[in-house]
Design an enzyme around this catalytic site. Structure first.
Site, PDB file in Angstrom:
ATOM      1  N   THR A   1       0.846  -1.196   0.000  1.00  0.00           N
ATOM      2  CA  THR A   1       0.000   0.000   0.000  1.00  0.00           C
ATOM      3  C   THR A   1       0.878   1.243   0.000  1.00  0.00           C
ATOM      4  O   THR A   1       1.948   1.245   0.592  1.00  0.00           O
ATOM      5  CB  THR A   1      -0.907  -0.024   1.264  1.00  0.00           C
ATOM      6  OG1 THR A   1      -1.767  -1.157   1.172  1.00  0.00           O
ATOM      7  CG2 THR A   1      -1.748   1.239   1.364  1.00  0.00           C
ATOM      8  N   GLY A   2       0.377   2.302  -0.660  1.00  0.00           N
ATOM      9  CA  GLY A   2       1.107   3.569  -0.657  1.00  0.00           C
ATOM     10  C   GLY A   2       1.541   3.957  -2.055  1.00  0.00           C
ATOM     11  O   GLY A   2       1.296   3.223  -3.028  1.00  0.00           O
ATOM     12  N   SER A   3       2.226   5.097  -2.136  1.00  0.00           N
ATOM     13  CA  SER A   3       2.538   5.675  -3.442  1.00  0.00           C
ATOM     14  C   SER A   3       3.690   4.960  -4.153  1.00  0.00           C
ATOM     15  O   SER A   3       3.855   5.102  -5.363  1.00  0.00           O
ATOM     16  CB  SER A   3       2.851   7.161  -3.283  1.00  0.00           C
ATOM     17  OG  SER A   3       3.957   7.338  -2.428  1.00  0.00           O
TER      18      SER A   3
ATOM     19  N   ALA B   1       7.651   1.668   2.665  1.00  0.00           N
ATOM     20  CA  ALA B   1       7.935   1.888   4.086  1.00  0.00           C
ATOM     21  C   ALA B   1       8.102   3.379   4.306  1.00  0.00           C
ATOM     22  O   ALA B   1       8.345   4.136   3.355  1.00  0.00           O
ATOM     23  CB  ALA B   1       9.199   1.146   4.514  1.00  0.00           C
ATOM     24  N   ASP B   2       7.979   3.794   5.556  1.00  0.00           N
ATOM     25  CA  ASP B   2       8.169   5.207   5.889  1.00  0.00           C
ATOM     26  C   ASP B   2       9.599   5.482   6.335  1.00  0.00           C
ATOM     27  O   ASP B   2      10.113   6.580   6.138  1.00  0.00           O
ATOM     28  CB  ASP B   2       7.162   5.613   6.962  1.00  0.00           C
ATOM     29  CG  ASP B   2       5.742   5.381   6.473  1.00  0.00           C
ATOM     30  OD1 ASP B   2       5.393   5.985   5.451  1.00  0.00           O
ATOM     31  OD2 ASP B   2       5.023   4.562   7.061  1.00  0.00           O
TER      32      ASP B   2
ATOM     33  N   GLY C   1       0.440   5.326   5.699  1.00  0.00           N
ATOM     34  CA  GLY C   1      -0.814   5.288   4.944  1.00  0.00           C
ATOM     35  C   GLY C   1      -1.945   4.627   5.725  1.00  0.00           C
ATOM     36  O   GLY C   1      -3.063   4.519   5.235  1.00  0.00           O
TER      37      GLY C   1
ATOM     38  N   GLU D   1      -0.808  -4.958   6.340  1.00  0.00           N
ATOM     39  CA  GLU D   1       0.546  -5.128   5.781  1.00  0.00           C
ATOM     40  C   GLU D   1       1.354  -6.127   6.608  1.00  0.00           C
ATOM     41  O   GLU D   1       2.081  -6.961   6.064  1.00  0.00           O
ATOM     42  CB  GLU D   1       1.277  -3.784   5.735  1.00  0.00           C
ATOM     43  CG  GLU D   1       0.686  -2.830   4.706  1.00  0.00           C
ATOM     44  CD  GLU D   1       1.281  -1.439   4.739  1.00  0.00           C
ATOM     45  OE1 GLU D   1       1.104  -0.712   3.751  1.00  0.00           O
ATOM     46  OE2 GLU D   1       1.904  -1.055   5.746  1.00  0.00           O
TER      47      GLU D   1
ATOM     48  N   LYS E   1      13.660   7.754   2.553  1.00  0.00           N
ATOM     49  CA  LYS E   1      13.184   6.876   3.623  1.00  0.00           C
ATOM     50  C   LYS E   1      14.330   6.188   4.374  1.00  0.00           C
ATOM     51  O   LYS E   1      14.097   5.549   5.391  1.00  0.00           O
ATOM     52  CB  LYS E   1      12.282   5.783   3.042  1.00  0.00           C
ATOM     53  CG  LYS E   1      11.171   6.260   2.126  1.00  0.00           C
ATOM     54  CD  LYS E   1      10.139   7.041   2.877  1.00  0.00           C
ATOM     55  CE  LYS E   1       8.925   7.414   2.059  1.00  0.00           C
ATOM     56  NZ  LYS E   1       8.224   6.303   1.465  1.00  0.00           N
TER      57      LYS E   1
HETATM   58  C1  A5P Z   1       1.005   2.225   4.478  1.00  0.00           C
HETATM   59  O1  A5P Z   1       0.329   1.974   5.626  1.00  0.00           O
HETATM   60  C2  A5P Z   1       2.464   2.376   4.765  1.00  0.00           C
HETATM   61  O2  A5P Z   1       2.994   1.386   5.536  1.00  0.00           O
HETATM   62  C3  A5P Z   1       3.211   2.528   3.481  1.00  0.00           C
HETATM   63  O3  A5P Z   1       3.883   1.366   3.140  1.00  0.00           O
HETATM   64  C4  A5P Z   1       4.138   3.630   3.674  1.00  0.00           C
HETATM   65  O4  A5P Z   1       3.412   4.720   4.187  1.00  0.00           O
HETATM   66  C5  A5P Z   1       4.867   4.012   2.419  1.00  0.00           C
HETATM   67  O5  A5P Z   1       4.082   4.780   1.592  1.00  0.00           O
HETATM   68  P1  A5P Z   1       4.712   5.625   0.404  1.00  0.00           P
HETATM   69  O6  A5P Z   1       5.347   4.665  -0.514  1.00  0.00           O
HETATM   70  O7  A5P Z   1       3.510   6.322  -0.178  1.00  0.00           O
HETATM   71  O8  A5P Z   1       5.642   6.590   1.047  1.00  0.00           O
END
Ligand code: A5P
Length: 220
Positions: free
Chosen positions: A25-27, A82-83, A96, A102, A120
């Site tokens: 999930t996420g961008s 990941a953040d 996200g 996840e 990151k």
């Molecule tokens: C979602 O819950 C998060 O764990 C995402 O994996 C994380 O926020 C990464 O998102 P981006 O790729 O959008 O930065």
């Protein structure tokens, strides 16, 4: 965008016919799902599970076949963002809000590939506030217990309302000064009743692919 896309495109080269694939999930994971969708349209045969309603919807639009969890015992490869990522490949996830699904998917994956852009990568986790998923019941008490672990907890808000996860819970973003012992903190947080799961992923990643602004990629 280029950095995230480049990392995601390298990650999907690991996906082969017959695999069960976990969709993150996420961008950044978005680009992996897009890339897999294109490969499926060109004949790649995979089945997938998604880590959020958003990723499930995207997979359906792209024609990626989804499989019920009841029909699988293991996932071959999961590709997720990941953040924060530290040098030991420990992660903070949940920016996200999808950290629980996840982590469930990652835990049953033979290989978790993390795709990130260079922003990151950190020397030590904790500058990013650690997301913790908690049930709504009595969450004022749960938040006090989180604060007692040494953080400044904040209820995540979206559209002026407490943010609600795909699982109907809240997210508390916990700002620590730093997280020198992520494994211990993980245990301490999950030991608090009311906490469903936290965003520390300890020893789960099997590969980290980093994308750079100029479109190049490397491994961490
Ligand atoms: C979602 O819950 C998060 O764990 C995402 O994996 C994380 O926020 C990464 O998102 P981006 O790729 O959008 O930065």
């Amino acid at each position: 965008v280029e950095a995230k896309k480049a990392a995601a495109e390298l990650a999907i080269t690991e996906i082969q016919d017959g695999m069960i694939v976990g969709l993150g999930t996420g961008s950044t994971a978005y680009w992996a799902i897009q890339g897999l969708g294109a490969r499926v349209q060109n004949g790649l045969r995979i089945q997938a599970v998604a880590t959020s309603e958003a990723s499930e919807k995207l997979a359906k639009e792209l024609g990626i076949p989804l499989i019920p969890f009841a029909d699988i015992s293991e996932i071959d490869v999961t590709i997720d963002g990941a953040d924060e990522v530290d040098p030991d490949w420990h992660l903070i996830k949940g920016g996200g809000g999808a950290l629980l699904r996840e982590k469930i998917v990652a835990f049953s994956s033979k290989k978790l590939i993390i795709v990130v852009d260079e922003s990151k990568v950190v020397a030590q986790l904790g500058a990013f506030p650690l997301p913790v998923e908690v049930v709504k019941f009595g969450y004022e008490l749960t938040i006090r217990k989180l604060r007692a672990l040494g953080c400044e907890p904040k209820v995540r808000v979206a559209d002026n309302q407490p943010f609600v996860t795909d699982n109907g819970n809240c997210i508390i973003d916990c700002q620590f000064a730093s997280i020198p012992s992520p494994a211990e903190l993980h245990q301490a947080i999950n030991g608090i009743p009311g906490v469903v799961e936290n965003g520390l992923f300890i020893g789960m990643a099997r590969k980290v692919i980093v994308g750079y602004k100029d479109g190049s990629v490397g491994s961490l």
